[in-house]
Design a protein around this motif. Sequence first.
Motif, mmCIF file in Angstrom:
data_model
loop_
_atom_site.group_PDB
_atom_site.id
_atom_site.type_symbol
_atom_site.label_atom_id
_atom_site.label_comp_id
_atom_site.label_asym_id
_atom_site.label_seq_id
_atom_site.Cartn_x
_atom_site.Cartn_y
_atom_site.Cartn_z
ATOM 1 N N VAL A 114 -2.826 -12.704 -67.276
ATOM 2 C CA VAL A 114 -3.651 -13.283 -66.495
ATOM 3 C C VAL A 114 -4.292 -14.603 -66.576
ATOM 4 N N ASP A 115 -4.687 -14.635 -67.667
ATOM 5 C CA ASP A 115 -4.642 -16.024 -68.743
ATOM 6 C C ASP A 115 -3.860 -17.260 -68.340
ATOM 7 N N ALA A 116 -2.848 -16.699 -68.291
ATOM 8 C CA ALA A 116 -1.881 -17.694 -68.209
ATOM 9 C C ALA A 116 -1.438 -18.191 -66.617
ATOM 10 N N ILE A 117 -1.866 -16.616 -65.469
ATOM 11 C CA ILE A 117 -1.371 -17.012 -64.335
ATOM 12 C C ILE A 117 -2.440 -18.006 -63.016
ATOM 13 N N GLY A 118 -3.421 -17.570 -63.671
ATOM 14 C CA GLY A 118 -4.755 -18.364 -63.493
ATOM 15 C C GLY A 118 -4.796 -19.838 -62.948
ATOM 16 N N PRO A 119 -4.361 -20.879 -63.498
ATOM 17 C CA PRO A 119 -3.786 -21.950 -62.566
ATOM 18 C C PRO A 119 -3.131 -22.114 -61.811
ATOM 19 N N PRO A 144 -9.173 -22.270 -47.264
ATOM 20 C CA PRO A 144 -10.123 -21.435 -46.600
ATOM 21 C C PRO A 144 -10.232 -20.082 -46.609
ATOM 22 N N GLY A 145 -11.495 -19.145 -46.709
ATOM 23 C CA GLY A 145 -11.290 -18.131 -46.910
ATOM 24 C C GLY A 145 -11.529 -17.106 -48.220
ATOM 25 N N VAL A 146 -11.035 -18.110 -48.702
ATOM 26 C CA VAL A 146 -10.674 -17.428 -49.967
ATOM 27 C C VAL A 146 -12.227 -16.914 -51.148
ATOM 28 N N LEU A 147 -12.767 -15.785 -51.262
ATOM 29 C CA LEU A 147 -13.709 -15.489 -52.008
ATOM 30 C C LEU A 147 -13.522 -15.290 -53.261
ATOM 31 N N GLY A 148 -14.885 -15.291 -54.445
ATOM 32 C CA GLY A 148 -14.369 -14.616 -55.569
ATOM 33 C C GLY A 148 -13.143 -15.280 -56.866
ATOM 34 N N HIS A 149 -12.422 -14.458 -57.775
ATOM 35 C CA HIS A 149 -11.844 -14.689 -58.630
ATOM 36 C C HIS A 149 -10.472 -14.179 -59.105
ATOM 37 N N LEU A 150 -9.730 -14.298 -59.442
ATOM 38 C CA LEU A 150 -8.706 -12.980 -60.050
ATOM 39 C C LEU A 150 -9.175 -12.623 -61.483
ATOM 40 N N GLY A 151 -8.840 -11.395 -61.294
ATOM 41 C CA GLY A 151 -9.680 -10.482 -62.348
ATOM 42 C C GLY A 151 -10.627 -9.490 -62.155
ATOM 43 N N GLY A 152 -11.124 -9.379 -60.658
ATOM 44 C CA GLY A 152 -12.022 -8.493 -60.184
ATOM 45 C C GLY A 152 -11.638 -7.537 -59.695
ATOM 46 N N PHE A 153 -12.399 -5.870 -59.478
ATOM 47 C CA PHE A 153 -11.219 -4.533 -59.430
ATOM 48 C C PHE A 153 -10.334 -5.259 -57.449
ATOM 49 N N GLY A 154 -10.921 -6.014 -56.766
ATOM 50 C CA GLY A 154 -11.004 -6.084 -55.399
ATOM 51 C C GLY A 154 -10.539 -7.719 -55.094
ATOM 52 N N GLY A 155 -9.625 -8.260 -54.222
ATOM 53 C CA GLY A 155 -9.952 -9.488 -53.477
ATOM 54 C C GLY A 155 -10.765 -9.583 -52.425
ATOM 55 N N LEU A 156 -11.328 -10.637 -52.499
ATOM 56 C CA LEU A 156 -12.237 -11.102 -51.288
ATOM 57 C C LEU A 156 -11.571 -12.028 -50.584
ATOM 58 N N PHE A 157 -11.862 -11.801 -48.931
ATOM 59 C CA PHE A 157 -11.626 -13.237 -48.417
ATOM 60 C C PHE A 157 -12.832 -12.909 -47.215
ATOM 61 N N ASP A 158 -12.637 -14.329 -46.669
ATOM 62 C CA ASP A 158 -14.178 -14.662 -45.452
ATOM 63 C C ASP A 158 -13.006 -15.379 -44.573
ATOM 64 N N LEU A 159 -12.942 -13.627 -43.108
ATOM 65 C CA LEU A 159 -12.232 -13.982 -42.223
ATOM 66 C C LEU A 159 -12.734 -15.375 -41.103
ATOM 67 N N CYS A 191 3.298 -18.719 -52.284
ATOM 68 C CA CYS A 191 2.536 -18.619 -51.372
ATOM 69 C C CYS A 191 2.098 -20.103 -50.757
ATOM 70 N N GLN A 192 2.055 -21.399 -52.058
ATOM 71 C CA GLN A 192 1.743 -21.798 -51.070
ATOM 72 C C GLN A 192 2.554 -22.782 -50.607
ATOM 73 N N GLU A 193 3.806 -22.249 -49.990
ATOM 74 C CA GLU A 193 5.026 -23.058 -49.084
ATOM 75 C C GLU A 193 4.548 -22.061 -48.004
ATOM 76 N N ALA A 194 3.922 -21.117 -47.645
ATOM 77 C CA ALA A 194 3.529 -20.451 -46.697
ATOM 78 C C ALA A 194 1.846 -20.421 -46.070
ATOM 79 N N GLY A 195 1.475 -21.474 -47.231
ATOM 80 C CA GLY A 195 -0.313 -21.370 -46.542
ATOM 81 C C GLY A 195 -1.275 -20.424 -46.704
ATOM 82 N N CYS A 196 -0.830 -19.454 -48.282
ATOM 83 C CA CYS A 196 -1.683 -17.698 -48.086
ATOM 84 C C CYS A 196 -1.862 -17.750 -49.661
ATOM 85 N N ALA A 197 -3.266 -17.301 -49.528
ATOM 86 C CA ALA A 197 -3.724 -18.108 -50.836
ATOM 87 C C ALA A 197 -3.642 -16.231 -51.909
ATOM 88 N N LEU A 198 -3.284 -16.045 -53.211
ATOM 89 C CA LEU A 198 -2.730 -15.426 -53.890
ATOM 90 C C LEU A 198 -3.568 -14.530 -54.317
#
Length: 347
Positions: free
Chosen positions: A17-22, A30-45, A125-132
């Motif tokens: 998890v630490d290694a893949i963070g960067p 736009p829309g991404v909330l929170g950070h990697l490592g939580g119980f669920g990913g957050l997104f603001d539509l 994901c970068q190529e598709a414009g979506c957030a991991l």
Amino acid sequence: MTYRDAGVDIDAGNALVDAIGPLVAKTKRPGVLGHLGGFGGLFDLKACGFADPLLVAATDGVGTKLKLAIETGIHECIGIDLVAMNVNDIVVQGAEPLFFLDYFASGKLDLGVAETVIGSIAKGCQEAGCALIGGETAEMPGLYAPGDYDLAGFAVGAVERGSLLPRTDLAEGDVILALPSSGVHANGFSLVRRAVEQTGLSWDDPAPFAPSMALGEALLTPTRIYVRQIVETIRRTHAVKALAHITGGGLTDNIPRVLPPGLAAEIDLGAFTLPPVFAWLQEAGLGQAELLRTFNCGIGMVLIVSLHDVERVLEHLGATTRVIGAIGQRGRGDPIRYQGELAWSGP
């Protein structure tokens, strides 16, 4: 006894998890909330600017192409395949992919391999414009053979309610356009591997269809991601009536999925040439019907537009786009009809 004694190393998972963070941070949009490592990913539509959105979700893997990556030790592109197989499915409904989650499972976590694979997922994901925005890394000793791992992907996108595809105005006379694939993409590899076995080749041998590359490397060419090109075309031309992602089932099964009852796709096989990899597969014993129903045959994405919109859509998509057919009445026949014979491109 400890969990590590049983074969599961929690510290190794945390280190990953630490290694893949960067790498994950580079996919932020736009829309991404929170950070990697939580119980669920957050997104603001709402942050994406949608007024009346519908959510579109997809899940997929990369099939036995994964086995090829494992056997060759080439892991740098398989994550791009994983993203592509999901986001290309989402965009055919007119939706913009927003975020992605991955599942990586193995018997024993190899940090180097896992970081490379997830790094390639982030690149896709970068190529598709979506957030991991999250995922799962699982160690399951005894379930996977040493060195094996498994992948699955999950993507969510959104489309304005009035822009959902396919449209309801598909009609006889509409034109079928094709965008080229980058190769075999990520389906049909059980048959590809059988063909390799029958030819007696190894993954390190020069590829018969690309002699400057090893066979394994050539076959691992990643799936093309069409998202940015398609989303831009939809928004700028407002002319796209339907899209079909050409995956398992090939042209034969995938184009009819977007056609209403009563209409059929009429495809001119002489209107496009197939990449040499498919000529090699034919020489290995595959007939034309099997090729068309198993592989993309050089076409990764199909668009359907009105006849009067063809020129401006072609101008927008670029020179590699081909007109390959038209929509006709189905009658009592099959929903797809082929004319002519497959034509092969260079050696």
